[in-house]
Design a protein around this motif. Structure first.
Motif, PDB file in Angstrom:
ATOM      1  N   LEU A   1      27.346   7.457  18.565  1.00  0.00           N
ATOM      2  CA  LEU A   1      27.834   6.394  19.449  1.00  0.00           C
ATOM      3  C   LEU A   1      29.053   6.852  20.244  1.00  0.00           C
ATOM      4  O   LEU A   1      29.207   6.482  21.415  1.00  0.00           O
ATOM      5  CB  LEU A   1      28.181   5.151  18.626  1.00  0.00           C
ATOM      6  N   VAL A   2      29.902   7.650  19.617  1.00  0.00           N
ATOM      7  CA  VAL A   2      31.070   8.196  20.321  1.00  0.00           C
ATOM      8  C   VAL A   2      30.615   9.054  21.497  1.00  0.00           C
ATOM      9  O   VAL A   2      31.179   8.991  22.595  1.00  0.00           O
ATOM     10  CB  VAL A   2      31.955   9.014  19.356  1.00  0.00           C
ATOM     11  N   LYS A   3      29.572   9.849  21.288  1.00  0.00           N
ATOM     12  CA  LYS A   3      29.041  10.695  22.365  1.00  0.00           C
ATOM     13  C   LYS A   3      28.464   9.853  23.492  1.00  0.00           C
ATOM     14  O   LYS A   3      28.703  10.116  24.674  1.00  0.00           O
ATOM     15  CB  LYS A   3      27.966  11.629  21.806  1.00  0.00           C
ATOM     16  N   ILE A   4      27.688   8.822  23.127  1.00  0.00           N
ATOM     17  CA  ILE A   4      26.998   8.015  24.128  1.00  0.00           C
ATOM     18  C   ILE A   4      27.973   7.130  24.906  1.00  0.00           C
ATOM     19  O   ILE A   4      27.932   7.058  26.139  1.00  0.00           O
ATOM     20  CB  ILE A   4      25.919   7.142  23.462  1.00  0.00           C
ATOM     21  N   ILE A   5      28.862   6.454  24.188  1.00  0.00           N
ATOM     22  CA  ILE A   5      29.716   5.442  24.819  1.00  0.00           C
ATOM     23  C   ILE A   5      30.975   6.035  25.443  1.00  0.00           C
ATOM     24  O   ILE A   5      31.394   5.630  26.525  1.00  0.00           O
ATOM     25  CB  ILE A   5      30.094   4.352  23.789  1.00  0.00           C
ATOM     26  N   LEU A   6      31.577   7.017  24.771  1.00  0.00           N
ATOM     27  CA  LEU A   6      32.843   7.570  25.252  1.00  0.00           C
ATOM     28  C   LEU A   6      32.693   8.935  25.916  1.00  0.00           C
ATOM     29  O   LEU A   6      33.640   9.437  26.517  1.00  0.00           O
ATOM     30  CB  LEU A   6      33.847   7.674  24.098  1.00  0.00           C
ATOM     31  N   GLY A   7      31.543   9.539  25.763  1.00  0.00           N
ATOM     32  CA  GLY A   7      31.326  10.831  26.401  1.00  0.00           C
ATOM     33  C   GLY A   7      32.059  11.973  25.728  1.00  0.00           C
ATOM     34  O   GLY A   7      32.273  13.025  26.347  1.00  0.00           O
ATOM     35  N   LEU A   8      32.434  11.791  24.472  1.00  0.00           N
ATOM     36  CA  LEU A   8      33.090  12.860  23.719  1.00  0.00           C
ATOM     37  C   LEU A   8      32.003  13.688  23.044  1.00  0.00           C
ATOM     38  O   LEU A   8      31.281  13.191  22.185  1.00  0.00           O
ATOM     39  CB  LEU A   8      34.052  12.284  22.679  1.00  0.00           C
ATOM     40  N   LYS A   9      31.915  14.959  23.392  1.00  0.00           N
ATOM     41  CA  LYS A   9      30.776  15.768  22.978  1.00  0.00           C
ATOM     42  C   LYS A   9      31.006  16.556  21.689  1.00  0.00           C
ATOM     43  O   LYS A   9      30.298  17.513  21.410  1.00  0.00           O
ATOM     44  CB  LYS A   9      30.405  16.741  24.107  1.00  0.00           C
ATOM     45  N   TYR A  10      31.972  16.160  20.907  1.00  0.00           N
ATOM     46  CA  TYR A  10      32.267  16.896  19.672  1.00  0.00           C
ATOM     47  C   TYR A  10      31.264  16.544  18.580  1.00  0.00           C
ATOM     48  O   TYR A  10      30.746  15.427  18.516  1.00  0.00           O
ATOM     49  CB  TYR A  10      33.689  16.570  19.200  1.00  0.00           C
ATOM     50  N   SER A  11      31.031  17.492  17.698  1.00  0.00           N
ATOM     51  CA  SER A  11      30.092  17.260  16.607  1.00  0.00           C
ATOM     52  C   SER A  11      30.740  16.526  15.438  1.00  0.00           C
ATOM     53  O   SER A  11      30.060  15.965  14.587  1.00  0.00           O
ATOM     54  CB  SER A  11      29.516  18.596  16.116  1.00  0.00           C
ATOM     55  N   ASP A  12      32.070  16.515  15.379  1.00  0.00           N
ATOM     56  CA  ASP A  12      32.782  15.860  14.277  1.00  0.00           C
ATOM     57  C   ASP A  12      34.172  15.443  14.769  1.00  0.00           C
ATOM     58  O   ASP A  12      35.087  16.253  14.837  1.00  0.00           O
ATOM     59  CB  ASP A  12      32.898  16.819  13.089  1.00  0.00           C
ATOM     60  N   THR A  13      34.323  14.161  15.086  1.00  0.00           N
ATOM     61  CA  THR A  13      35.620  13.674  15.566  1.00  0.00           C
ATOM     62  C   THR A  13      36.545  13.252  14.433  1.00  0.00           C
ATOM     63  O   THR A  13      37.750  13.110  14.629  1.00  0.00           O
ATOM     64  CB  THR A  13      35.444  12.461  16.492  1.00  0.00           C
ATOM     65  N   GLN A  14      36.008  13.058  13.229  1.00  0.00           N
ATOM     66  CA  GLN A  14      36.788  12.419  12.160  1.00  0.00           C
ATOM     67  C   GLN A  14      37.376  13.376  11.126  1.00  0.00           C
ATOM     68  O   GLN A  14      38.072  12.937  10.211  1.00  0.00           O
ATOM     69  CB  GLN A  14      35.918  11.391  11.445  1.00  0.00           C
ATOM     70  N   CYS A  15      37.098  14.660  11.232  1.00  0.00           N
ATOM     71  CA  CYS A  15      37.708  15.599  10.288  1.00  0.00           C
ATOM     72  C   CYS A  15      39.231  15.554  10.460  1.00  0.00           C
ATOM     73  O   CYS A  15      39.739  15.669  11.576  1.00  0.00           O
ATOM     74  CB  CYS A  15      37.194  17.015  10.545  1.00  0.00           C
ATOM     75  N   GLY A  16      39.951  15.410   9.357  1.00  0.00           N
ATOM     76  CA  GLY A  16      41.397  15.212   9.424  1.00  0.00           C
ATOM     77  C   GLY A  16      42.178  16.492   9.575  1.00  0.00           C
ATOM     78  O   GLY A  16      43.162  16.721   8.850  1.00  0.00           O
ATOM     79  N   CYS A  17      41.784  17.342  10.487  1.00  0.00           N
ATOM     80  CA  CYS A  17      42.458  18.632  10.697  1.00  0.00           C
ATOM     81  C   CYS A  17      42.412  18.952  12.182  1.00  0.00           C
ATOM     82  O   CYS A  17      41.385  19.394  12.691  1.00  0.00           O
ATOM     83  CB  CYS A  17      41.770  19.714   9.870  1.00  0.00           C
TER      84      CYS A  17
END
Length: 232
Positions: free
Chosen positions: A146-162
């Motif tokens: 959903l992050v990719k579709i709605i916000l256009g962020l193409k990362y495979s993992d936005t939530q890793c805490g690093c």
């Protein structure tokens, strides 16, 4: 000169924060000597976290801390850490040691000319020693889609805490955050996109923590609503 600032948000981490801090100090002392700082950000702790962190700051010159004094969130703790950080590079990690110092150092070595770099658990060469429970993994995949579709962020993992960023980029956005809860990371990456900052993604080594603070039932509506709010 401070080359690197490492921010560690901490909520009721009395059992883990000392070990995590010492592990990072042992590693970075050998590589950056006195050219780094660790900023621990307690937020509304009801255990002995603040007392432990205060003692660590007295024992180690590299350790700083700031107690928010109220039950905040990861985002509020990290953004305040952004404000306090003095390093040319500013990053953050979770207090549970799911990201090893070596994995964080990989970001330091590979940021290059980019404004930011993030660790990913979903890339081909990532090494996950201890996996998250299946519901958490499925939630992450759906959320990331959903992050990719709605916000256009193409990362495979936005939530890793690093994550790690250059100071000049962080100083332009640190007071513009709209979301400070569990979806803070996508707000950060979305701001980077809006400012045309280049943020790359690299494989990482990671271990799931059984004591994760994320409560799926509570986080699901917050995280999905956050995507909509950001887009609007």
């Amino acid at each position: 000169m401070v080359k690197l600032s490492i921010i560690i948000p901490a909520y009721n981490e009395e059992r883990r924060i000392e070990n995590t801090t010492k592990t990072y100090i042992d590693f970075f002392d050998k590589r950056l000597k006195n050219n780094y700082e660790i900023i621990i950000m307690p937020n509304g702790c009801t255990d002995k976290t603040v007392e432990i962190v205060k003692n660590l700051s007295k024992k180690y010159n590299q350790v700083k801390y700031f107690d928010l004094g109220f039950p905040g969130s990861k985002g509020k703790a990290v953004t305040k850490g952004f404000e306090l950080a003095k390093g040319d590079l500013i990053g953050f990690v979770d207090a549970d040691l799911s990201t090893s110092p070596k994995a964080f150092y990989d970001l330091f070595l590979n940021i290059g000319e980019n404004e930011g770099i993030i660790a990913s658990r979903a890339l081909k060469n990532s090494k996950i020693n201890i996996k998250q429970p299946l519901p958490r993994r499925l939630l992450g995949k759906v959320f990331n889609l959903l992050v990719k579709i709605i916000l256009g962020l193409k990362y495979s993992d936005t939530q890793c805490g690093c994550k790690l960023f250059k100071k000049d980029a962080i100083k332009k956005i640190y007071n513009k955050f709209y979301i400070t809860g569990w979806a803070f990371d996508i707000n950060l990456l979305y701001l980077m996109k809006l400012y045309n900052f280049k943020v790359i993604e690299i494989p990482t080594e990671w271990n799931d923590s059984k004591e994760s603070r994320l409560h799926v039932k509570k986080a699901v509506p917050e995280m999905f609503w956050s995507i909509i709010k950001l887009r609007l």
